[in-house]
Every structure is written in structure tokens, then in C-alpha cells.
Design a protein around this motif. Structure first.
Motif, short mmCIF file in Angstrom:
data_model
loop_
_atom_site.label_atom_id
_atom_site.label_comp_id
_atom_site.label_asym_id
_atom_site.label_seq_id
_atom_site.Cartn_x
_atom_site.Cartn_y
_atom_site.Cartn_z
N GLN A 114 8.98 -1.31 -12.92
CA GLN A 114 8.51 -1.17 -11.55
C GLN A 114 6.99 -1.28 -11.47
OE1 GLN A 114 9.97 -1.12 -8.71
NE2 GLN A 114 12.05 -0.26 -8.91
N LEU A 115 6.52 -2.16 -10.58
CA LEU A 115 5.09 -2.31 -10.35
C LEU A 115 4.53 -1.19 -9.48
CD1 LEU A 115 4.99 -6.16 -9.61
CD2 LEU A 115 4.25 -5.02 -11.72
N GLU A 116 3.25 -0.90 -9.67
CA GLU A 116 2.56 0.12 -8.89
C GLU A 116 2.19 -0.39 -7.50
OE1 GLU A 116 1.65 3.48 -10.08
OE2 GLU A 116 3.32 2.74 -11.28
N LYS A 117 1.94 0.55 -6.60
CA LYS A 117 1.43 0.19 -5.29
C LYS A 117 -0.06 -0.15 -5.40
CE LYS A 117 0.20 4.88 -3.78
NZ LYS A 117 0.43 5.93 -2.78
N ILE A 118 -0.60 -0.76 -4.36
CA ILE A 118 -2.02 -1.12 -4.29
C ILE A 118 -2.78 0.09 -3.74
CG2 ILE A 118 -3.71 -2.66 -3.22
CD1 ILE A 118 -1.41 -4.79 -3.22
N THR A 119 -3.87 0.45 -4.40
CA THR A 119 -4.52 1.74 -4.10
C THR A 119 -5.75 1.63 -3.20
OG1 THR A 119 -5.76 1.56 -6.18
CG2 THR A 119 -3.70 2.81 -6.23
N LYS A 120 -6.39 0.46 -3.15
CA LYS A 120 -7.59 0.33 -2.32
C LYS A 120 -7.23 -0.31 -0.98
CE LYS A 120 -10.63 -1.85 -4.93
NZ LYS A 120 -11.90 -2.33 -5.54
N PRO A 121 -7.92 0.02 0.10
CA PRO A 121 -7.64 -0.59 1.40
C PRO A 121 -7.95 -2.08 1.40
CG PRO A 121 -9.65 0.72 1.51
CD PRO A 121 -9.02 1.01 0.19
N ALA A 122 -7.26 -2.82 2.25
CA ALA A 122 -7.46 -4.27 2.33
C ALA A 122 -8.78 -4.59 2.99
CB ALA A 122 -6.31 -4.91 3.10
N LYS A 123 -9.47 -5.60 2.44
CA LYS A 123 -10.66 -6.16 3.08
C LYS A 123 -10.46 -7.64 3.41
CE LYS A 123 -14.44 -3.21 1.45
NZ LYS A 123 -15.78 -3.22 0.80
N GLY A 124 -9.38 -8.20 2.90
CA GLY A 124 -9.08 -9.60 3.13
C GLY A 124 -7.58 -9.79 3.23
N PHE B 234 0.80 -1.22 0.00
CA PHE B 234 0.00 0.00 0.00
C PHE B 234 0.84 1.28 0.00
CE2 PHE B 234 -2.27 -3.49 1.95
CZ PHE B 234 -3.40 -3.55 1.16
N THR B 235 2.15 1.12 0.05
CA THR B 235 3.06 2.26 -0.05
C THR B 235 4.05 1.99 -1.18
OG1 THR B 235 4.55 1.26 1.59
CG2 THR B 235 2.88 2.82 2.41
N GLU B 236 4.78 3.01 -1.59
CA GLU B 236 5.77 2.85 -2.66
C GLU B 236 6.86 1.87 -2.22
OE1 GLU B 236 5.45 4.05 -5.61
OE2 GLU B 236 3.81 5.47 -5.28
N THR B 237 7.18 0.92 -3.09
CA THR B 237 8.20 -0.09 -2.78
C THR B 237 9.11 -0.28 -4.00
OG1 THR B 237 6.66 -1.81 -3.52
CG2 THR B 237 6.78 -1.38 -1.14
N ASN B 238 10.22 -0.96 -3.78
CA ASN B 238 11.07 -1.39 -4.89
C ASN B 238 10.57 -2.75 -5.34
OD1 ASN B 238 13.30 -1.52 -6.73
ND2 ASN B 238 14.38 -2.82 -5.25
N SER B 239 9.74 -2.75 -6.40
CA SER B 239 9.07 -3.97 -6.85
C SER B 239 9.24 -4.15 -8.36
CB SER B 239 7.58 -3.91 -6.49
OG SER B 239 7.40 -3.70 -5.11
#
Length: 363
Positions: free
Chosen positions: A224-234, A198-203
Motif C-alpha cells: 500500500q502506497l502512502e498518502k501525499i503529505t504536503k498541500p498542492a501548489k500545482g 491527500f487522504t488515506e486511499t486503497n492504493s
């Protein structure tokens, strides 16, 4: 003579500037969606698991991700007035051993397909099964699916213990110059970085070029892959590359899919980026680990988010998009892109055989 050189240099400069401007203004516009019913059969085989697509000489080739019966379909798609009106299937070819034991000896989780227009040979990517210690691989067949050759992977992609399950080779594209092809990882090698969160990473994932003449990988770049933008539900929150398409030399459309459980049918976020290998992009084919190495990844720009068209879709959601290819040219001269989703044969609940048509514009 000097005057001719000046004119030539000026002409090349103008061409370069116009090309840059055209690419800078590149955008994608939604045209249509088509849903193929989930119980559709062709020649006694269920149509589903469409995890890759390629458009060649007027036909669409779809890979069917069925480990028990790996196969591919050949079809035509009728498009009228910028709408998909019909999909007609012509052939299904099952990948079975005849004179070799290649199919018997490997684990098939087919994810990508493309056809060499000159030889009619068909190329496939299988992600294998890391949990069962079965490696990912790239191979080609003749037009009927008879095995011809497996391509040797570079050292950086040859260590199964450095890969994560369901995050190996996933995508492919023939090269724009017809001299080779590209394959891309879905996820990050253990030695290269961390999975997106959910934050910027080296991916970084690796994008590898194979030379058609030698059959060997000759260069490799990081994306580089993007971060995940929606909050976790699972407890499942993933992002990776599912499809690529080289549209000009060293320029790509890249499909990233975020999947999060807990959102029911709305768990997928599908984004399309344009990405480019420039002169400064690091060739990492000889670099074993990107974690502790300085490198320059592909330049990338978001050009389409399928979230923006959910209200235009029949079921109100975008499904598991895993294939991208060029479609036909429109009457206005613009090219199109066709996207296809893998419905996993409904194993995990309601999913669609979903086809999405987009128009490529430069306005």
C-alpha cells in the motif's frame, strides 16, 4: 533425547526473538552526500539519468535512462571515514542489437538494474511507454549488454490497457536467497485501486517474485502506497515506488517518492520504508482485481524520511531518488545503503547527480 529436543527448541526460540528484536530496532543514519557534476562525460557519453544501481563484487552498476542510447555504467566508489571521496567509472556498455532485433523492437525507458553474482548476467526493467502503447518488460543480458532473454510477465501485469503512463514496472531486486528476483510497480493498476491523494486511499502496487530456475513469476503481493503529505501548489501530485531492495528473505527496503510541481526544486519527498511479506500476506498473483477483493498487504514501517536531512545537503534539497543498493561494510561492522538520483539530463530544470550514503543500524 527429550532434553536435547528441549534445548534445540529453546535455542531456536532465542534466535527467533533476537532476530525479531534486531529487525524491530532497524534504523538508517545519514553519513554523506556526493554530487557528480552535471556536465561529466565518460567515453564520450554524458553521465546522467541514473535511474537504478546495483553493487556486486566491489563494483557499482548504474542504468542510464536514455531512450535514444540505453546503456549502463560500471564504476567504483571510494569511501573513506564514512565519506564518499571519489567515483571512478570503468566501462560503459550500450544496449544495441547484434544477432537479434530485441532493442529495435521495444521502447526503452530503463528504470532498474541488478547483476546476478553467479552468472554475471545483468537484469533490467523498462517501464515502456503506455501513452504510445508500448508495454513494460523485464529482460537480461550478458555482462557486455548483449540480449539473452525476456521474462514473461504474469497475467496480472500483461494488460497494457490496465496500466497508467509512467506508473508501470519501476523497481527490482535480486532475492536475498539468490534463488530469484523481485520487480515492483511504481503505481496502481486501474483494476486495483486509486492513485494516492491527500487522504488515506486503497492504493496497492504489486510486488512480483520470479523464480530464477524457471524464469517465471511464481508469487505476487500487494504493497500500500502512502498518502501525499504536503498541500498542492500545482496540478501534479504523485506518489509511487521508485526502488526496492530485499535485505533479508521476504523483508525489503522500499523507496517511495512523492513529486509535486509548484515547489521548484523542493518538489520531491523521499521516504524509505521497511516492508515484510508474512504468512498472512495475500498472494495475489491469480487475483485480477484488488478493488473488490479482500487482501492483506505487506506490513510496512517508515524508517527514514529524507526531509530530515535537507539542512545537511549541499543544495538544501533531496532530488529524484530512483536507485538503492547495498554499499560497503563500515569499520564498525555495519552495512551501508547507497541511493542515487535520476537528474533527467536537466530536461525539467535544475536537477542533480546526487548520491546519498546511509548507515544501517539496529540500535
Amino acid at each position: 533425547m527429550k532434553q536435547i529436543k528441549k534445548i534445540l527448541i529453546f535455542s531456536i526460540s532465542i534466535f527467533f526473538l533476537l532476530s525479531c528484536k534486531k529487525d524491530k530496532n532497524l534504523s538508517l543514519q545519514y553519513l554523506d552526500e556526493y554530487i557528480l557534476k552535471e556536465s561529466a562525460f565518460f567515453n564520450n557519453t554524458l553521465i546522467g539519468g541514473l535511474s537504478g544501481v546495483d553493487y556486486t563484487k566491489g563494483f557499482y552498476y548504474f542504468i542510464v535512462d536514455d531512450g535514444n542510447d540505453p546503456r549502463f555504467l560500471k564504476a567504483k566508489i571510494n569511501i573513506e571515514n564514512n565519506k564518499i571521496t571519489n567515483i571512478k567509472f570503468y566501462n560503459v556498455h550500450h544496449l544495441k542489437d547484434t544477432i537479434s532485433t530485441f532493442y529495435k523492437n521495444n521502447y526503452f525507458d530503463l528504470e532498474s538494474i541488478f547483476v546476478d553474482e553467479n552468472t554475471n548476467e545483468i537484469h533490467f526493467v523498462s517501464e515502456g511507454n503506455i501513452a504510445y502503447n508500448k508495454p513494460t518488460f523485464v529482460f537480461k543480458t550478458d555482462s557486455s549488454g548483449n540480449f539473452i532473454k525476456e521474462f514473461p510477465l504474469p497475467k496480472t501485469l500483461s494488460h497494457i490497457q490496465n496500466m497508467k503512463h509512467n506508473a508501470t514496472l519501476e523497481a527490482s531486486s535480486k532475492s536475498a536467497n539468490s534463488k530469484g528476483f523481485w520487480v515492483a510497480m511504481e503505481g496502481v493498476l486501474k483494476s486495483d485501486g486509486v492513485d494516492p491523494t491527500f487522504t488515506e486511499t486503497n492504493s496497492p502496487i504489486r510486488l512480483t517474485y520470479f523464480d530464477k530456475q524457471t524464469g517465471k513469476a511464481t508469487k505476487q503481493f500487494a504493497y500500500q502506497l502512502e498518502k501525499i503529505t504536503k498541500p498542492a501548489k500545482g496540478d501534479v501530485n504523485l506518489n509511487g515506488v521508485t526502488a526496492i531492495l530485499e535485505y533479508e528473505e521476504n523483508k525489503f527496503f522500499v523507496v517511495e517518492r512523492t513529486y509535486q510541481n509548484g515547489y521548484d526544486v523542493y518538489g520531491n519527498i523521499i521516504r524509505v520504508f521497511k516492508a515484510e511479506v508474512t504468512e498472512s500476506t495475500t498472494n495475489c498473483i491469480a487475483i485480477d482485481s484488488l478493488k473488490n477483493t479482500k487482501f492483506i498487504a505487506l506490513k510496512k514501517t517508515l524508517i527514514f524520511n529524507f526531509e530530515s536531512i535537507k539542512d545537511k545537503l549541499a543544495h538544501g534539497f533531496i532530488d529524484n531518488i530512483e536507485g538503492i543498493t547495498f554499499g560497503p561494510t563500515l569499520k564498525n561492522g555495519n552495512n551501508t545503503l547507497l541511493f542515487v538520483s535520476d537528474n533527467n539530463f536537466q530536461k525539467y530544470g535544475k536537477q542533480l547527480n546526487q548520491f546519498i550514503l546511509l548507515e544501517i543500524t539496529d540500535k
